[in-house]
Motif scaffolding. Sequence first.
Motif, short mmCIF file in Angstrom:
data_model
loop_
_atom_site.label_atom_id
_atom_site.label_comp_id
_atom_site.label_asym_id
_atom_site.label_seq_id
_atom_site.Cartn_x
_atom_site.Cartn_y
_atom_site.Cartn_z
N LEU B 43 0.83 -1.21 0.00
CA LEU B 43 0.00 0.00 0.00
C LEU B 43 0.86 1.25 0.00
CD1 LEU B 43 -2.95 -0.73 2.43
CD2 LEU B 43 -3.07 -0.32 -0.01
N ALA B 44 1.91 1.21 0.82
CA ALA B 44 2.80 2.38 0.89
C ALA B 44 3.46 2.60 -0.46
CB ALA B 44 3.85 2.16 1.98
N THR B 45 3.88 1.51 -1.12
CA THR B 45 4.51 1.64 -2.44
C THR B 45 3.54 2.26 -3.43
OG1 THR B 45 5.57 -0.44 -1.87
CG2 THR B 45 5.87 0.35 -4.12
N ILE B 46 2.31 1.74 -3.44
CA ILE B 46 1.32 2.26 -4.37
C ILE B 46 1.06 3.74 -4.10
CG2 ILE B 46 -1.12 2.11 -5.07
CD1 ILE B 46 -0.89 -0.94 -4.54
N ALA B 47 0.95 4.08 -2.81
CA ALA B 47 0.68 5.47 -2.46
C ALA B 47 1.84 6.37 -2.88
CB ALA B 47 0.44 5.58 -0.96
N LEU B 48 3.08 5.92 -2.62
CA LEU B 48 4.24 6.73 -2.98
C LEU B 48 4.33 6.89 -4.50
CD1 LEU B 48 6.98 5.51 -0.49
CD2 LEU B 48 5.91 7.76 -0.62
N ALA B 49 4.07 5.80 -5.22
CA ALA B 49 4.12 5.85 -6.68
C ALA B 49 3.10 6.87 -7.19
CB ALA B 49 3.83 4.47 -7.25
N ALA B 50 1.93 6.91 -6.56
CA ALA B 50 0.90 7.85 -7.00
C ALA B 50 1.31 9.28 -6.68
CB ALA B 50 -0.42 7.51 -6.31
N VAL B 51 1.88 9.46 -5.47
CA VAL B 51 2.27 10.81 -5.08
C VAL B 51 3.35 11.35 -6.01
CG1 VAL B 51 3.42 12.15 -3.28
CG2 VAL B 51 1.59 10.57 -2.67
N PHE B 52 4.33 10.49 -6.36
CA PHE B 52 5.44 10.95 -7.20
C PHE B 52 5.22 10.58 -8.65
CE2 PHE B 52 7.31 10.57 -2.94
CZ PHE B 52 7.72 11.89 -2.79
N ALA B 53 3.96 10.56 -9.08
CA ALA B 53 3.63 10.15 -10.44
C ALA B 53 4.33 11.03 -11.46
CB ALA B 53 2.12 10.20 -10.65
N ASP B 54 4.41 12.34 -11.22
CA ASP B 54 5.01 13.21 -12.23
C ASP B 54 6.51 12.99 -12.36
OD1 ASP B 54 5.00 14.11 -9.68
OD2 ASP B 54 4.49 16.19 -10.13
N VAL B 55 7.13 12.42 -11.33
CA VAL B 55 8.56 12.11 -11.43
C VAL B 55 8.75 10.74 -12.09
CG1 VAL B 55 10.71 11.88 -10.14
CG2 VAL B 55 8.89 13.39 -9.30
N LEU B 56 7.89 9.82 -11.70
CA LEU B 56 8.09 8.43 -12.11
C LEU B 56 7.56 8.14 -13.52
CD1 LEU B 56 7.07 6.71 -8.74
CD2 LEU B 56 9.36 6.86 -9.70
N ALA B 57 6.50 8.85 -13.92
CA ALA B 57 5.85 8.51 -15.19
C ALA B 57 6.80 8.79 -16.35
CB ALA B 57 4.58 9.31 -15.35
N PRO B 58 7.01 7.79 -17.22
CA PRO B 58 7.92 8.00 -18.34
C PRO B 58 7.36 8.94 -19.40
CG PRO B 58 6.98 5.80 -18.43
CD PRO B 58 6.51 6.41 -17.15
N LEU B 59 6.04 8.98 -19.55
CA LEU B 59 5.44 9.77 -20.63
C LEU B 59 4.27 10.59 -20.09
CD1 LEU B 59 5.40 6.95 -23.30
CD2 LEU B 59 6.76 9.05 -23.46
N ASP B 60 3.79 11.51 -20.91
CA ASP B 60 2.61 12.30 -20.58
C ASP B 60 1.38 11.39 -20.65
OD1 ASP B 60 0.49 13.97 -20.40
OD2 ASP B 60 1.09 15.31 -22.03
N ARG B 92 -0.36 6.30 -17.19
CA ARG B 92 -1.77 6.48 -16.80
C ARG B 92 -2.10 5.77 -15.50
NH1 ARG B 92 -5.21 9.02 -19.78
NH2 ARG B 92 -7.11 7.88 -19.28
N LEU B 93 -1.49 4.60 -15.28
CA LEU B 93 -1.73 3.90 -14.01
C LEU B 93 -1.18 4.71 -12.85
CD1 LEU B 93 -1.03 0.11 -14.73
CD2 LEU B 93 -3.23 1.20 -14.27
N LEU B 94 -0.01 5.31 -13.04
CA LEU B 94 0.59 6.10 -11.97
C LEU B 94 -0.28 7.32 -11.65
CD1 LEU B 94 4.34 5.89 -13.00
CD2 LEU B 94 3.33 4.97 -10.92
N TYR B 95 -0.64 8.05 -12.69
CA TYR B 95 -1.49 9.23 -12.47
C TYR B 95 -2.89 8.81 -11.99
CZ TYR B 95 1.71 12.79 -14.15
OH TYR B 95 2.74 13.64 -14.25
N GLY B 96 -3.36 7.71 -12.55
CA GLY B 96 -4.68 7.21 -12.15
C GLY B 96 -4.71 6.83 -10.68
N GLY B 97 -3.57 6.34 -10.19
CA GLY B 97 -3.49 5.98 -8.78
C GLY B 97 -3.78 7.17 -7.88
N ARG B 98 -3.30 8.34 -8.32
CA ARG B 98 -3.59 9.55 -7.56
C ARG B 98 -5.08 9.72 -7.35
NH1 ARG B 98 -0.04 14.65 -9.70
NH2 ARG B 98 1.89 14.00 -8.73
N MET B 99 -5.77 9.70 -8.48
CA MET B 99 -7.23 9.89 -8.44
C MET B 99 -7.90 8.81 -7.61
SD MET B 99 -8.31 12.47 -9.93
CE MET B 99 -7.24 13.75 -10.45
#
Lengths: 347, 297
Positions: B43-60, B92-99
Motif C-alpha cells: 500500500l505504501a509503495t502504491i501510495a508513494l508511486a501515486a504521489v510521485f507520479a510526475d517524477v516516475l511517469a515516463p510519458l505524458d 496512466r496507471l501512476l497518475y490514475g493511482g492519484r485519483m
Amino acid sequence: MTVVHTLPPAPDVGGPAEPLLKVEGLTKHFPVRGTGFFAPKLVARAVDGITFSIAKGETLGVVGESGCGKSTTARLLMRLIEPDSGSMIFDGELVGGELSLRDLRRRMQMVFQDSYASLNPRLTIADSLAFAPVVHGIPHGEAMAAAADLLEQVGLDSATVLGRYPHQLSGGQRQRINIARALALHPRLVILDEAVSALDKSVEAQVLNLLVDLKRSFDLTYIFISHDLNVVHYIADRAMVMYLGKIVELGPVDRIYAAPAHPYTRALFSARLSSDPERRTVAVAIEGDPPNPINPPSGCRFRTRCPMAAEVCAAHEPAAIDLGFGHSVACHLHDPASGHAEARAHV
Amino acid sequence: MDTTALPRIPPDQVKVSRSPGYWATVGRRILADRVTLVCLVLLATIALAAVFADVLAPLDPLKTSMAKRLRPIGTPGFPLGTDELGRDILSRLLYGGRMSLLMGSWPVANALVIGGTLGIVAGFFGGRLNMVIMRTVDVFYAFPSVLLAVAISGALGSGMKNAIVALTIVFVPPLVRIAETVTTQVRNLDFVEAARASGAGSPTIIRVHLLPNVMGAIVVYASGLFSVSIILASGLSFLGLGVEPPQAEWGLMLNTLRQAIYVQPWVAILPGMMIFVTSICCNLASDGLRAAMEIKQ
C-alpha cells in the motif's frame, strides 16, 4: 499515623452527633416499555421510598437477594442515577442544596464489583489513580505522587504497579487499585458495592482486612453492599435488609444476627452456609424468585413467599416498628395493633 | 500489616517503570504479522508511486498517438503497453493511482469525522438525541450503497467533487452505527460510571475515557471502507459519474479499455488488477490492524 493527602479531608460540618448521611424516602422507578406498541407504560419499582441514616465512622451492611435494589440504592446515593423523589442530607447539608453534586462526589466515593470493568483498559494505573484529583484541580505531578502513595497504602508496590495496565494485574490487585482510586479524593463515605464478592476467598479476606485498616487510617464510613451474610457479619456494625426495593429490617448486626425479626431475614439466614455442623441448614425456608418489581404484591411485598402471611399482610403495608436498641422491622407480626393473629408485642 | 506507617514518597522519586506502551505493543505485533506487513508495504509503495507520479511517469499520460494504439505489454518505450488512444498505460496507471487513492481516502476521511462524531454523540448521550440520529441514519440503509452513490452522484452531476460528496453520504451511516454501538458498550462500563462519580464532566469523560476505547474500532472499520470507496469510485467513473475523461483513473481506464479485452486482454485488465491489489491489501491490512489492536492477547 502519617496519612498524606493532597486534597484536604472534607471538614466535619455537623459535629459528631450529626449522622454522616440521612436518606429520606429515596425512590427510583424505572420506566419499562410494555410489550406491544400500544401497551401502557409500566414502572419497575427498583427502590421504593427507603429511609435510613448512617452515623459517622460506622459500617452499614446492606444485604438482600439479587434484584432487591441494593445496587440501585448505591447508584442513587452517588447520584449516578437521578432519584424520582426523596432527599439526602450529607453531614447536615442538603445534597443538591448547600452541597453541590460535585462536592458530594468529593466526599462520597464508590468501589464497584467488577474490578476489570471499573478500570479504563487504555490508562496506566498511575493515570487512572490521578484522574479524579486532576479533575478536582490538583496539579498532575502531585496527583501522580499521591497515586504512588495510595498504592503503598493499599499494600501494592508502587514502583512496579504504577506504569502497568489493568489487564496485566490480578483481580485482587485490581480491586486494591479500585479502592485506592476511591480514596484518591479523600472521601468521608465509601460505598462498597459487592466490592469483594468477585474475589477468591483468600484474596477476599485480605481485601476485607485492608478495608478495616483503611477505615481506621482514613477515618472512613462504609456502606457495604453484599449478598454474603458472613462477610457483612464480620465487617458491619449495623445491617440493612432489603426486599424488592424496601427496607424490611434495620439494626445492629449483633441483634439482627442473633434474633432476626422479619420472616424474610430469618429465611435469608437459614439459607446461610456454615462450617459449623451444629448450625447446618436443615430446610429451605423460602423458594422461588422475588416477585416482579413492575407489579409488586399489595401490602407487604414479602407476603407471597412468607410462611406467616395473613390477610392483613395483603391489605396494609407494614410500617417500620421500633424494637429498641436501634433495631426496627417492617412486619405486622411485631405490631399487636396490626390485626395479625400471631402478632405479639415487644419491649 | 500496618499500611499507614509507610513513608510518603516525594514526587521526584516516584519511579514509574512504564511497561511497553499500548502503541509500541501494537507496532510489535504488526511487525510479527507477515501478511499485514506485506500489505502495508504494498500500500505504501502504491501510495508513494501515486504521489510521485510526475517524477516516475515516463510519458505524458494524456498524450495520444493514433499510430501506437493498443500495443502489448513489453513494447519498447511503453513497458505496459498503450490504450485505445495510444496513451502510455504505465503513466496512466501512476497518475490514475492519484485519483483512485484520493477517491478512496477522501470520502472515508470525511465520513469518519462526520459519522464518528454523530455516532459517539448518539451513543454517549442516548435518549431522544440517539433516537433522532439513529432513525435518520436508518433511512439511508433503505438504499443499497451502490444505488445510493449513483443516485446522489447523478443528482449532483458528474465530476470528482460531487462523487466525493456522494460517497461521503454513503459511508456516513455505517460509521455512525459502528461508532454508536461501541460507544454504547463502553459507556455502560463501570469505569465511565466511576469517572462520573469522581466529579468529571461529559467532555472530560469523552476525551479521557471514551475516545481511546472507541477510536480503534471505528478507525479499523473505516480502513476497511477504503477499498469499498475505491471500488465505488471506480464504478462511478465507469458510469461516467466520477472522474471525467481524459483524466486517468483506474475505474475509468477499466471502462475505456473494456472494448479492447479481446485485442489486448493483458493490457485491458491492468487497471482492474491495480484496483484488486489495492483493495485486497486494504482489507488484509485492516484485519491485521484489528488483531494487533486487541488489548488482551
